[in-house]
Design a protein around this motif. Sequence first.
Motif, PDB file in Angstrom:
ATOM      1  N   GLU A   1      -2.598  10.335   4.286  1.00 29.83           N
ATOM      2  CA  GLU A   1      -1.600   9.298   4.074  1.00 29.83           C
ATOM      3  C   GLU A   1      -1.918   8.531   2.801  1.00 29.83           C
ATOM      4  O   GLU A   1      -3.074   8.234   2.522  1.00 29.83           O
ATOM      5  CB  GLU A   1      -1.594   8.344   5.276  1.00 29.83           C
ATOM      6  CG  GLU A   1      -0.399   7.469   5.339  1.00 29.83           C
ATOM      7  CD  GLU A   1      -0.258   6.763   6.686  1.00 29.83           C
ATOM      8  OE1 GLU A   1       0.359   5.692   6.701  1.00 29.83           O
ATOM      9  OE2 GLU A   1      -0.757   7.271   7.704  1.00 29.83           O
ATOM     10  N   TYR A   2      -0.868   8.217   2.041  1.00 33.31           N
ATOM     11  CA  TYR A   2      -1.012   7.540   0.752  1.00 33.31           C
ATOM     12  C   TYR A   2      -0.057   6.354   0.711  1.00 33.31           C
ATOM     13  O   TYR A   2       1.095   6.471   1.134  1.00 33.31           O
ATOM     14  CB  TYR A   2      -0.671   8.502  -0.403  1.00 33.31           C
ATOM     15  CG  TYR A   2      -1.484   9.770  -0.351  1.00 33.31           C
ATOM     16  CD1 TYR A   2      -2.709   9.856  -0.991  1.00 33.31           C
ATOM     17  CD2 TYR A   2      -1.028  10.866   0.375  1.00 33.31           C
ATOM     18  CE1 TYR A   2      -3.466  11.016  -0.930  1.00 33.31           C
ATOM     19  CE2 TYR A   2      -1.784  12.029   0.448  1.00 33.31           C
ATOM     20  CZ  TYR A   2      -2.997  12.095  -0.201  1.00 33.31           C
ATOM     21  OH  TYR A   2      -3.751  13.246  -0.121  1.00 33.31           O
ATOM     22  N   GLN A   3      -0.552   5.234   0.207  1.00 36.46           N
ATOM     23  CA  GLN A   3       0.294   4.064   0.001  1.00 36.46           C
ATOM     24  C   GLN A   3       0.507   3.921  -1.500  1.00 36.46           C
ATOM     25  O   GLN A   3      -0.454   3.793  -2.259  1.00 36.46           O
ATOM     26  CB  GLN A   3      -0.380   2.802   0.553  1.00 36.46           C
ATOM     27  CG  GLN A   3       0.499   1.581   0.538  1.00 36.46           C
ATOM     28  CD  GLN A   3       1.627   1.670   1.567  1.00 36.46           C
ATOM     29  OE1 GLN A   3       1.436   2.112   2.687  1.00 36.46           O
ATOM     30  NE2 GLN A   3       2.817   1.238   1.174  1.00 36.46           N
TER      31      GLN A   3
ATOM     32  N   ASP B   1       5.256   0.007  -2.263  1.00 31.33           N
ATOM     33  CA  ASP B   1       5.840  -0.208  -0.936  1.00 31.33           C
ATOM     34  C   ASP B   1       6.271   1.094  -0.251  1.00 31.33           C
ATOM     35  O   ASP B   1       6.873   1.070   0.811  1.00 31.33           O
ATOM     36  CB  ASP B   1       7.011  -1.185  -1.020  1.00 31.33           C
ATOM     37  CG  ASP B   1       8.139  -0.693  -1.917  1.00 31.33           C
ATOM     38  OD1 ASP B   1       7.906   0.209  -2.740  1.00 31.33           O
ATOM     39  OD2 ASP B   1       9.260  -1.220  -1.793  1.00 31.33           O
TER      40      ASP B   1
ATOM     41  N   ARG C   1       5.150   4.562   1.602  1.00 31.59           N
ATOM     42  CA  ARG C   1       4.070   5.276   2.277  1.00 31.59           C
ATOM     43  C   ARG C   1       4.439   6.755   2.264  1.00 31.59           C
ATOM     44  O   ARG C   1       5.595   7.117   2.504  1.00 31.59           O
ATOM     45  CB  ARG C   1       3.962   4.780   3.720  1.00 31.59           C
ATOM     46  CG  ARG C   1       2.618   4.908   4.336  1.00 31.59           C
ATOM     47  CD  ARG C   1       2.509   4.091   5.639  1.00 31.59           C
ATOM     48  NE  ARG C   1       3.755   3.916   6.349  1.00 31.59           N
ATOM     49  CZ  ARG C   1       4.000   4.372   7.577  1.00 31.59           C
ATOM     50  NH1 ARG C   1       3.073   5.030   8.240  1.00 31.59           N
ATOM     51  NH2 ARG C   1       5.154   4.154   8.151  1.00 31.59           N
TER      52      ARG C   1
ATOM     53  N   LYS D   1       3.317  10.426   3.880  1.00 29.59           N
ATOM     54  CA  LYS D   1       2.507  11.173   4.840  1.00 29.59           C
ATOM     55  C   LYS D   1       2.602  12.647   4.488  1.00 29.59           C
ATOM     56  O   LYS D   1       3.696  13.181   4.320  1.00 29.59           O
ATOM     57  CB  LYS D   1       3.009  10.952   6.270  1.00 29.59           C
ATOM     58  CG  LYS D   1       2.684   9.594   6.829  1.00 29.59           C
ATOM     59  CD  LYS D   1       3.088   9.533   8.288  1.00 29.59           C
ATOM     60  CE  LYS D   1       2.619   8.273   8.949  1.00 29.59           C
ATOM     61  NZ  LYS D   1       2.952   8.279  10.400  1.00 29.59           N
TER      62      LYS D   1
ATOM     63  N   LYS E   1      10.753   3.265   4.229  1.00 27.94           N
ATOM     64  CA  LYS E   1       9.709   3.137   3.206  1.00 27.94           C
ATOM     65  C   LYS E   1       8.663   4.238   3.383  1.00 27.94           C
ATOM     66  O   LYS E   1       7.523   4.094   2.971  1.00 27.94           O
ATOM     67  CB  LYS E   1       9.035   1.755   3.283  1.00 27.94           C
ATOM     68  CG  LYS E   1       9.966   0.608   2.994  1.00 27.94           C
ATOM     69  CD  LYS E   1      10.378   0.619   1.543  1.00 27.94           C
ATOM     70  CE  LYS E   1      11.241  -0.580   1.209  1.00 27.94           C
ATOM     71  NZ  LYS E   1      11.664  -0.575  -0.166  1.00 27.94           N
ATOM     72  N   LEU E   2       9.075   5.337   4.017  1.00 28.44           N
ATOM     73  CA  LEU E   2       8.164   6.447   4.303  1.00 28.44           C
ATOM     74  C   LEU E   2       8.787   7.755   3.842  1.00 28.44           C
ATOM     75  O   LEU E   2       9.963   8.017   4.106  1.00 28.44           O
ATOM     76  CB  LEU E   2       7.882   6.518   5.811  1.00 28.44           C
ATOM     77  CG  LEU E   2       7.128   7.729   6.340  1.00 28.44           C
ATOM     78  CD1 LEU E   2       5.692   7.754   5.818  1.00 28.44           C
ATOM     79  CD2 LEU E   2       7.123   7.723   7.864  1.00 28.44           C
TER      80      LEU E   2
ATOM     81  N   THR F   1       7.930  11.797   4.292  1.00 23.52           N
ATOM     82  CA  THR F   1       7.086  12.689   5.088  1.00 23.52           C
ATOM     83  C   THR F   1       7.195  14.107   4.545  1.00 23.52           C
ATOM     84  O   THR F   1       8.287  14.675   4.478  1.00 23.52           O
ATOM     85  CB  THR F   1       7.519  12.656   6.566  1.00 23.52           C
ATOM     86  OG1 THR F   1       7.496  11.300   7.022  1.00 23.52           O
ATOM     87  CG2 THR F   1       6.586  13.495   7.421  1.00 23.52           C
TER      88      THR F   1
END
Length: 149
Positions: A77-79, A82, A84, A86, A110-111, A113
Amino acid sequence: MPIAIKDSKIDITSEKFTKELAKKFTKYLKGGEFIFLYGEMGVGKTTFVKYFINEFQNIYNLSQTEITSPTFSLLNEYQVKDIRIKHYDLFRINKKEDINSLDIFEKDNKLITLIEWPQLIANTQDIKSIDLTFSYLNDLNDRSVNIKV
């Protein structure tokens, strides 16, 4: 090299082409997307993910981190500001039931995948995804990716 918007095949024989594609691909994602990465081992899925994440880091003037395959951990997982990201690699999953505990289909705007080996997931037909199918061509000398949205 133009990025494909709708079903098309792109030459990624050169790693430079893979990097260029990943860079252009980042411009189309805002968050909430599921990217399925299909293809044989060694065909370029993780290399694409590396350049994809590094480009997001570049956009926000962050230092690039080392991006490795989560083959043994199943998830990295990387931030990035703002957003994210996966990155799942399901290659080592033995039973499809094991996937349920991973909470892969978390809904979050905000993700982003990315899932390698999504064919191991039982029911993906209800998931809106962007499918990248990586292929070898010409006796493994060349590579391409087909993008389906």
